[in-house]
Motif scaffolding. Structure first.
Motif, PDB file in Angstrom:
ATOM      1  N   THR A  27       0.889  -1.240   0.083  1.00 21.96           N
ATOM      2  CA  THR A  27      -0.062  -0.091   0.011  1.00 21.96           C
ATOM      3  C   THR A  27       0.781   1.303  -0.101  1.00 21.96           C
ATOM      4  O   THR A  27       0.158   2.171  -0.196  1.00 21.96           O
ATOM      5  CB  THR A  27      -0.949  -0.103   1.152  1.00 21.96           C
ATOM      6  OG1 THR A  27      -0.019  -0.030   2.541  1.00 21.96           O
ATOM      7  CG2 THR A  27      -1.817  -0.976   1.145  1.00 21.96           C
ATOM      8  N   ALA A  28       2.146   1.285   0.415  1.00 18.53           N
ATOM      9  CA  ALA A  28       2.879   2.366   0.595  1.00 18.53           C
ATOM     10  C   ALA A  28       4.519   1.978  -0.090  1.00 18.53           C
ATOM     11  O   ALA A  28       4.815   0.876   0.204  1.00 18.53           O
ATOM     12  CB  ALA A  28       2.979   2.833   1.722  1.00 18.53           C
ATOM     13  N   LEU A  29       5.104   2.913  -0.687  1.00 17.73           N
ATOM     14  CA  LEU A  29       6.374   3.024  -1.037  1.00 17.73           C
ATOM     15  C   LEU A  29       6.974   3.996  -0.305  1.00 17.73           C
ATOM     16  O   LEU A  29       6.893   5.299  -0.403  1.00 17.73           O
ATOM     17  CB  LEU A  29       6.573   3.125  -2.416  1.00 17.73           C
ATOM     18  CG  LEU A  29       7.927   3.390  -3.042  1.00 17.73           C
ATOM     19  CD1 LEU A  29       8.775   2.011  -3.016  1.00 17.73           C
ATOM     20  CD2 LEU A  29       7.982   3.771  -4.625  1.00 17.73           C
ATOM     21  N   LEU A  67       2.809  -1.675  -9.578  1.00 18.87           N
ATOM     22  CA  LEU A  67       2.021  -1.837  -8.144  1.00 18.87           C
ATOM     23  C   LEU A  67       0.806  -1.029  -8.309  1.00 18.87           C
ATOM     24  O   LEU A  67       1.122   0.013  -7.289  1.00 18.87           O
ATOM     25  CB  LEU A  67       2.903  -1.759  -6.868  1.00 18.87           C
ATOM     26  CG  LEU A  67       4.003  -2.804  -7.018  1.00 18.87           C
ATOM     27  CD1 LEU A  67       5.250  -2.389  -5.943  1.00 18.87           C
ATOM     28  CD2 LEU A  67       3.717  -4.317  -6.826  1.00 18.87           C
ATOM     29  N   PRO A  68      -0.053  -1.136  -8.766  1.00 20.55           N
ATOM     30  CA  PRO A  68      -1.427  -0.260  -8.673  1.00 20.55           C
ATOM     31  C   PRO A  68      -2.068  -0.174  -7.407  1.00 20.55           C
ATOM     32  O   PRO A  68      -2.686   0.827  -6.899  1.00 20.55           O
ATOM     33  CB  PRO A  68      -2.594  -0.891  -9.634  1.00 20.55           C
ATOM     34  CG  PRO A  68      -1.983  -2.007  -9.994  1.00 20.55           C
ATOM     35  CD  PRO A  68      -0.430  -2.219  -9.754  1.00 20.55           C
ATOM     36  N   SER A  69      -1.625  -1.230  -6.548  1.00 21.62           N
ATOM     37  CA  SER A  69      -2.095  -1.066  -5.146  1.00 21.62           C
ATOM     38  C   SER A  69      -1.556   0.083  -4.267  1.00 21.62           C
ATOM     39  O   SER A  69      -1.983   0.397  -3.073  1.00 21.62           O
ATOM     40  CB  SER A  69      -2.069  -2.470  -4.497  1.00 21.62           C
ATOM     41  OG  SER A  69      -0.542  -2.911  -4.478  1.00 21.62           O
ATOM     42  N   LEU A  70      -0.276   0.411  -4.491  1.00 27.84           N
ATOM     43  CA  LEU A  70       0.204   1.545  -3.795  1.00 27.84           C
ATOM     44  C   LEU A  70      -0.550   2.838  -3.922  1.00 27.84           C
ATOM     45  O   LEU A  70      -1.131   3.394  -4.867  1.00 27.84           O
ATOM     46  CB  LEU A  70       1.636   1.889  -4.561  1.00 27.84           C
ATOM     47  CG  LEU A  70       2.831   0.854  -4.480  1.00 27.84           C
ATOM     48  CD1 LEU A  70       3.935   1.298  -5.425  1.00 27.84           C
ATOM     49  CD2 LEU A  70       3.229   0.548  -2.947  1.00 27.84           C
ATOM     50  N   GLU A  71      -0.860   3.367  -2.612  1.00 29.15           N
ATOM     51  CA  GLU A  71      -1.845   4.228  -2.265  1.00 29.15           C
ATOM     52  C   GLU A  71      -1.030   5.644  -2.394  1.00 29.15           C
ATOM     53  O   GLU A  71      -1.377   6.846  -2.489  1.00 29.15           O
ATOM     54  CB  GLU A  71      -2.694   4.091  -1.176  1.00 29.15           C
ATOM     55  CG  GLU A  71      -3.497   2.901  -1.298  1.00 29.15           C
ATOM     56  CD  GLU A  71      -4.201   2.414   0.098  1.00 29.15           C
ATOM     57  OE1 GLU A  71      -3.883   3.252   0.935  1.00 29.15           O
ATOM     58  OE2 GLU A  71      -4.849   1.427   0.049  1.00 29.15           O
ATOM     59  N   TRP A  80       0.903  11.335 -13.994  1.00 27.18           N
ATOM     60  CA  TRP A  80       0.157  10.451 -14.626  1.00 27.18           C
ATOM     61  C   TRP A  80      -0.671   9.461 -13.601  1.00 27.18           C
ATOM     62  O   TRP A  80      -1.785   9.037 -13.282  1.00 27.18           O
ATOM     63  CB  TRP A  80       0.859   9.525 -15.882  1.00 27.18           C
ATOM     64  CG  TRP A  80      -0.145   8.320 -16.292  1.00 27.18           C
ATOM     65  CD1 TRP A  80      -0.223   6.934 -15.428  1.00 27.18           C
ATOM     66  CD2 TRP A  80      -0.776   8.329 -17.314  1.00 27.18           C
ATOM     67  NE1 TRP A  80      -0.978   6.244 -16.225  1.00 27.18           N
ATOM     68  CE2 TRP A  80      -1.456   6.938 -17.461  1.00 27.18           C
ATOM     69  CE3 TRP A  80      -1.061   9.076 -18.377  1.00 27.18           C
ATOM     70  CZ2 TRP A  80      -2.497   6.567 -18.584  1.00 27.18           C
ATOM     71  CZ3 TRP A  80      -2.052   8.759 -19.239  1.00 27.18           C
ATOM     72  CH2 TRP A  80      -2.630   7.466 -19.270  1.00 27.18           C
ATOM     73  N   PHE A  81       0.338   9.134 -12.461  1.00 24.88           N
ATOM     74  CA  PHE A  81       0.234   8.283 -11.450  1.00 24.88           C
ATOM     75  C   PHE A  81      -0.437   8.671 -10.164  1.00 24.88           C
ATOM     76  O   PHE A  81      -1.225   8.244  -9.478  1.00 24.88           O
ATOM     77  CB  PHE A  81       1.273   7.338 -11.230  1.00 24.88           C
ATOM     78  CG  PHE A  81       1.834   6.527 -12.350  1.00 24.88           C
ATOM     79  CD1 PHE A  81       1.205   5.141 -12.862  1.00 24.88           C
ATOM     80  CD2 PHE A  81       2.970   6.808 -13.055  1.00 24.88           C
ATOM     81  CE1 PHE A  81       1.459   4.607 -13.781  1.00 24.88           C
ATOM     82  CE2 PHE A  81       3.683   6.059 -14.213  1.00 24.88           C
ATOM     83  CZ  PHE A  81       2.860   4.659 -14.328  1.00 24.88           C
ATOM     84  N   LEU A  95      12.726  15.241  -0.213  1.00 19.04           N
ATOM     85  CA  LEU A  95      11.874  14.367   0.092  1.00 19.04           C
ATOM     86  C   LEU A  95      10.792  14.629  -0.926  1.00 19.04           C
ATOM     87  O   LEU A  95      10.298  15.623  -1.044  1.00 19.04           O
ATOM     88  CB  LEU A  95      11.337  14.358   1.445  1.00 19.04           C
ATOM     89  CG  LEU A  95      12.322  14.202   2.419  1.00 19.04           C
ATOM     90  CD1 LEU A  95      11.555  14.278   3.912  1.00 19.04           C
ATOM     91  CD2 LEU A  95      12.999  12.678   2.180  1.00 19.04           C
ATOM     92  N   VAL A  96      10.186  13.558  -1.644  1.00 12.01           N
ATOM     93  CA  VAL A  96       8.941  13.713  -2.273  1.00 12.01           C
ATOM     94  C   VAL A  96       7.992  12.944  -1.879  1.00 12.01           C
ATOM     95  O   VAL A  96       7.970  11.677  -1.860  1.00 12.01           O
ATOM     96  CB  VAL A  96       9.377  13.516  -3.868  1.00 12.01           C
ATOM     97  CG1 VAL A  96       8.279  13.295  -4.748  1.00 12.01           C
ATOM     98  CG2 VAL A  96      10.475  14.397  -4.453  1.00 12.01           C
ATOM     99  N   ALA A  97       6.674  13.482  -1.622  1.00 14.48           N
ATOM    100  CA  ALA A  97       5.671  12.718  -1.092  1.00 14.48           C
ATOM    101  C   ALA A  97       4.635  12.491  -2.307  1.00 14.48           C
ATOM    102  O   ALA A  97       4.478  13.587  -3.135  1.00 14.48           O
ATOM    103  CB  ALA A  97       5.129  13.324   0.123  1.00 14.48           C
ATOM    104  N   TRP A  98       4.028  11.409  -2.066  1.00 11.70           N
ATOM    105  CA  TRP A  98       2.602  11.466  -3.377  1.00 11.70           C
ATOM    106  C   TRP A  98       1.662  10.512  -2.732  1.00 11.70           C
ATOM    107  O   TRP A  98       1.744   9.660  -1.852  1.00 11.70           O
ATOM    108  CB  TRP A  98       3.390  10.784  -4.524  1.00 11.70           C
ATOM    109  CG  TRP A  98       4.185   9.512  -4.262  1.00 11.70           C
ATOM    110  CD1 TRP A  98       5.209   9.298  -3.740  1.00 11.70           C
ATOM    111  CD2 TRP A  98       3.369   8.169  -4.425  1.00 11.70           C
ATOM    112  NE1 TRP A  98       5.555   7.819  -3.674  1.00 11.70           N
ATOM    113  CE2 TRP A  98       4.220   7.218  -3.763  1.00 11.70           C
ATOM    114  CE3 TRP A  98       1.977   7.771  -4.620  1.00 11.70           C
ATOM    115  CZ2 TRP A  98       4.114   5.846  -3.976  1.00 11.70           C
ATOM    116  CZ3 TRP A  98       1.672   6.440  -4.619  1.00 11.70           C
ATOM    117  CH2 TRP A  98       2.803   5.429  -4.399  1.00 11.70           C
ATOM    118  N   THR A  99       0.519  10.824  -3.677  1.00 14.19           N
ATOM    119  CA  THR A  99      -0.764  10.060  -3.213  1.00 14.19           C
ATOM    120  C   THR A  99      -0.866   9.697  -4.576  1.00 14.19           C
ATOM    121  O   THR A  99      -1.148  10.393  -5.730  1.00 14.19           O
ATOM    122  CB  THR A  99      -1.964  10.692  -2.310  1.00 14.19           C
ATOM    123  OG1 THR A  99      -1.939  12.162  -3.170  1.00 14.19           O
ATOM    124  CG2 THR A  99      -1.297  11.251  -1.095  1.00 14.19           C
TER     125      THR A  99
END
Length: 287
Positions: free
Chosen positions: A125-127, A147-151, A183-184, A208-212
């Motif tokens: 769920t997370a990277l 990994l489309p499950s990554l939120e 895109w993601f 640091l780069v955060a993403w959702t």
């Protein structure tokens, strides 16, 4: 005897150097090996990532385990992908010694993150990772696609790369990584990291780069087609779209696609959003 109910004991500078000495390890620039030696930094990365007990976390390039141990303080499960055989071999032992109560929630995979085609166990769920700087963007994009499950997630990369990944259209550093990441996911800058928290200290600054995760644009074009337009648009970033897109289709087809997309043929790639690139791709003839 160690207290197996306690949380992980994080690595300090002496621990990192002792583990490296055991492996006769000399960090290499080729693999971007700079090990974090500051417990406060890895705790900050985990805190900023928003990871919790329900998360299955993928970590790329765990190295000697500094960030891994901090992740095990809060995450439900951590799967670490490590390309270096020596490092991957030592990691389970380090986790067993420093985090015995959490060791059953950890797994290491000996693999190249650029070439991995699956992650064992429940869908992650997370990277969260200190990515090797020389391959950070390709690794990130590969795992987004795989990994489309990554939120959500948080990665540490070279400062300039962090700027590019989080850049908006019109920015001087907006480019291929910015559009493909968009895109993601929704991507943002999440702070800076000093050089002195690493051993050896790198000669570049870190960010640091955060993403959702966001739903990819709804489109009749494939992701590969959209990304081909992005690559072409930035191959000669000072040139107008009408000229650079001729590498993909005849002039008449390019003109028609730009007109249908409502894009000025004299515009440049740096002014377009990911949705603009999608509309152009939809209008091009793909054989």
């Amino acid at each position: 005897m160690s207290d197996t109910s306690a949380g992980p004991r994080l690595l300090g500078p002496a621990d990192v150097r002792a583990l490296a000495a055991r492996l006769d390890l000399r960090p290499t620039k080729q693999r971007g090996q700079n090990f974090v030696i500051d417990a406060n930094t890895v705790r900050r990365i985990v805190r900023e990532s928003g990871v919790g007990p329900d998360d299955v976390v993928v970590e790329v390039g765990p190295g000697l385990g500094s960030l891994t141990l901090a992740l095990l303080e809060v995450a439900g499960r951590v799967v670490a992908i490590e390309v270096d055989e020596k490092l991957a071999g030592l990691l389970p032992e380090t986790i067993a010694e420093h985090a015995p109560a959490q060791a059953d929630r950890f797994e290491v995979v000996l693999a190249d993150a650029m070439r991995i085609d699956a992650v064992p166990g429940p869908p992650p769920t997370a990277l969260v990772a200190n990515l090797p700087y020389n391959v950070s963007v390709p690794v990130l994009l590969h795992l987004f696609a795989l990994l489309p499950s990554l939120e959500r997630g948080l990665v540490m990369v070279q400062s300039e790369v962090a700027d590019r990944l989080a850049a908006a259209p019109g920015s001087k550093v907006y480019g291929v990584p910015s559009v493909k990441a968009a895109w993601f996911a929704d991507v943002r800058r999440a702070g800076a990291i000093g050089r002195n928290v690493f051993w050896p200290a790198p000669n570049v600054d870190s960010g640091l780069v955060a993403w959702t995760r966001r739903e990819p644009p709804a489109t009749t074009a494939t992701r590969e087609q959209v990304f081909a337009v992005v690559d072409a648009a930035f191959a000669q970033r000072r040139k107008a779209l009408r000229g650079v897109l001729r590498s993909l289709a005849p002039s008449e087809a390019v003109d028609a696609a730009l007109a249908a997309a409502g894009i000025d043929p004299l515009a440049r790639g740096e002014s377009l959003t990911v949705d603009d690139f999608v509309r152009i791709a939809e209008g091009l003839p793909w054989s």
